[in-house]
Design a protein around this motif. Sequence first.
Motif, mmCIF file in Angstrom:
data_model
loop_
_atom_site.group_PDB
_atom_site.id
_atom_site.type_symbol
_atom_site.label_atom_id
_atom_site.label_comp_id
_atom_site.label_asym_id
_atom_site.label_seq_id
_atom_site.Cartn_x
_atom_site.Cartn_y
_atom_site.Cartn_z
ATOM 1 N N GLY A 139 1.979 -8.612 33.524
ATOM 2 C CA GLY A 139 3.381 -8.645 33.938
ATOM 3 C C GLY A 139 3.628 -9.442 35.204
ATOM 4 O O GLY A 139 4.757 -9.886 35.442
ATOM 5 N N ASN A 140 2.587 -9.648 36.019
ATOM 6 C CA ASN A 140 2.729 -10.422 37.254
ATOM 7 C C ASN A 140 2.486 -11.888 36.914
ATOM 8 O O ASN A 140 1.410 -12.433 37.133
ATOM 9 C CB ASN A 140 1.732 -9.923 38.301
ATOM 10 C CG ASN A 140 1.928 -10.599 39.644
ATOM 11 O OD1 ASN A 140 2.932 -11.284 39.880
ATOM 12 N ND2 ASN A 140 0.979 -10.424 40.546
ATOM 13 N N ASP A 141 3.511 -12.512 36.374
ATOM 14 C CA ASP A 141 3.351 -13.803 35.716
ATOM 15 C C ASP A 141 4.643 -14.606 35.888
ATOM 16 O O ASP A 141 5.730 -14.040 35.927
ATOM 17 C CB ASP A 141 3.081 -13.542 34.225
ATOM 18 C CG ASP A 141 2.570 -14.748 33.472
ATOM 19 O OD1 ASP A 141 1.392 -14.763 33.095
ATOM 20 O OD2 ASP A 141 3.355 -15.684 33.233
ATOM 21 N N ARG A 144 8.742 -15.742 32.001
ATOM 22 C CA ARG A 144 9.668 -14.624 31.839
ATOM 23 C C ARG A 144 9.345 -13.755 30.632
ATOM 24 O O ARG A 144 9.447 -12.517 30.681
ATOM 25 C CB ARG A 144 11.108 -15.161 31.716
ATOM 26 C CG ARG A 144 12.178 -14.062 31.730
ATOM 27 C CD ARG A 144 13.499 -14.554 31.201
ATOM 28 N NE ARG A 144 13.370 -15.109 29.867
ATOM 29 C CZ ARG A 144 13.185 -14.354 28.772
ATOM 30 N NH1 ARG A 144 13.093 -13.043 28.856
ATOM 31 N NH2 ARG A 144 13.088 -14.924 27.593
ATOM 32 N N ARG A 147 6.588 -11.299 31.261
ATOM 33 C CA ARG A 147 7.080 -10.160 32.043
ATOM 34 C C ARG A 147 7.883 -9.212 31.162
ATOM 35 O O ARG A 147 7.772 -7.984 31.289
ATOM 36 C CB ARG A 147 7.946 -10.644 33.212
ATOM 37 C CG ARG A 147 7.191 -11.525 34.222
ATOM 38 C CD ARG A 147 7.977 -11.685 35.515
ATOM 39 N NE ARG A 147 9.300 -12.245 35.330
ATOM 40 C CZ ARG A 147 9.584 -13.546 35.330
ATOM 41 N NH1 ARG A 147 8.610 -14.452 35.475
ATOM 42 N NH2 ARG A 147 10.835 -13.974 35.185
ATOM 43 N N TYR A 150 5.546 -7.181 28.780
ATOM 44 C CA TYR A 150 4.829 -6.168 29.551
ATOM 45 C C TYR A 150 5.742 -4.993 29.895
ATOM 46 O O TYR A 150 5.361 -3.826 29.733
ATOM 47 C CB TYR A 150 4.255 -6.766 30.836
ATOM 48 C CG TYR A 150 3.814 -5.709 31.813
ATOM 49 C CD1 TYR A 150 2.639 -4.997 31.615
ATOM 50 C CD2 TYR A 150 4.612 -5.373 32.924
ATOM 51 C CE1 TYR A 150 2.249 -3.988 32.496
ATOM 52 C CE2 TYR A 150 4.235 -4.374 33.795
ATOM 53 C CZ TYR A 150 3.050 -3.690 33.593
ATOM 54 O OH TYR A 150 2.681 -2.685 34.449
ATOM 55 N N THR A 174 -0.524 -16.441 35.213
ATOM 56 C CA THR A 174 -0.634 -15.189 35.959
ATOM 57 C C THR A 174 -0.675 -15.487 37.456
ATOM 58 O O THR A 174 -1.425 -16.351 37.908
ATOM 59 C CB THR A 174 -1.899 -14.419 35.549
ATOM 60 O OG1 THR A 174 -1.877 -14.178 34.141
ATOM 61 C CG2 THR A 174 -1.977 -13.081 36.270
#
Length: 246
Positions: A139-141, A144, A147, A150, A174
């Motif tokens: 999710g730390n990407d 969009r 994210r 995730y 990432t």
Amino acid sequence: MNLEFLLAGKRPVDLRKINWLGKLKLLVTAPHPDDFDAIGVTLRYMVGQGHELYVVVAETGSGIDKVYGAGMVQDDRRQLRVREQTASFRFFGLSGTHYRFLKLNNENDDQVADDSENRIFLEKLIREIRPDMLFMPHGNDTNRAHRAMYAMMKAIASKVEWPVALMLNSDVKTVDMRKDFYVPFDETQAQWKGELLRYHDSQHQRNLRDRGYGFDERVLMLNRKTAAGLGISEPYAASFELELCN
């Protein structure tokens, strides 16, 4: 199944060293065609261990540039990417009963939206398949859609009545992540993975035009960097962050 055994050991852990307490049902939730292929060596290893693999892929025509997609409308681009992913699944050896393409709601960029209708649909699907482990991009990407997928999967996995392990994979987009598990691989496996990735010809040709190297090399460069950062003897590695839900 109790999944607490996944927390054992000093991090990062070579996934090949895990003492599996049973066979798991795995589900890849891919916001794009090709997210499956980015972790193809890991998934091949898990299938080889007897775990059952399922994949769902959100339909999108994103990533096809104006050169490759000249004369195509949105549905043409989506169907092209479906055909590429289907060919990749066949090369991998995944049965047609074990993958699905999903016509989810997309944002203006033609990538999956995080909205209530998609969440309801995906929760129904998760309850139908009942996976023990979910694979997806972290999710730390900067992407969009990574994210969005995730966020939806984390919310659903936290809601269901059985334990679910989220395996969040490192991707070229990432930003940062914790490396809980890794899967090392050699040149022979890298060649196999490169062939798998090249089934996504629309992405491969775009990378050749824009970057001067192919989609295969773009992903394998990350795997080489990961292996070097881990200080392992193998030349390549995929890495994952674990989140346990329930």
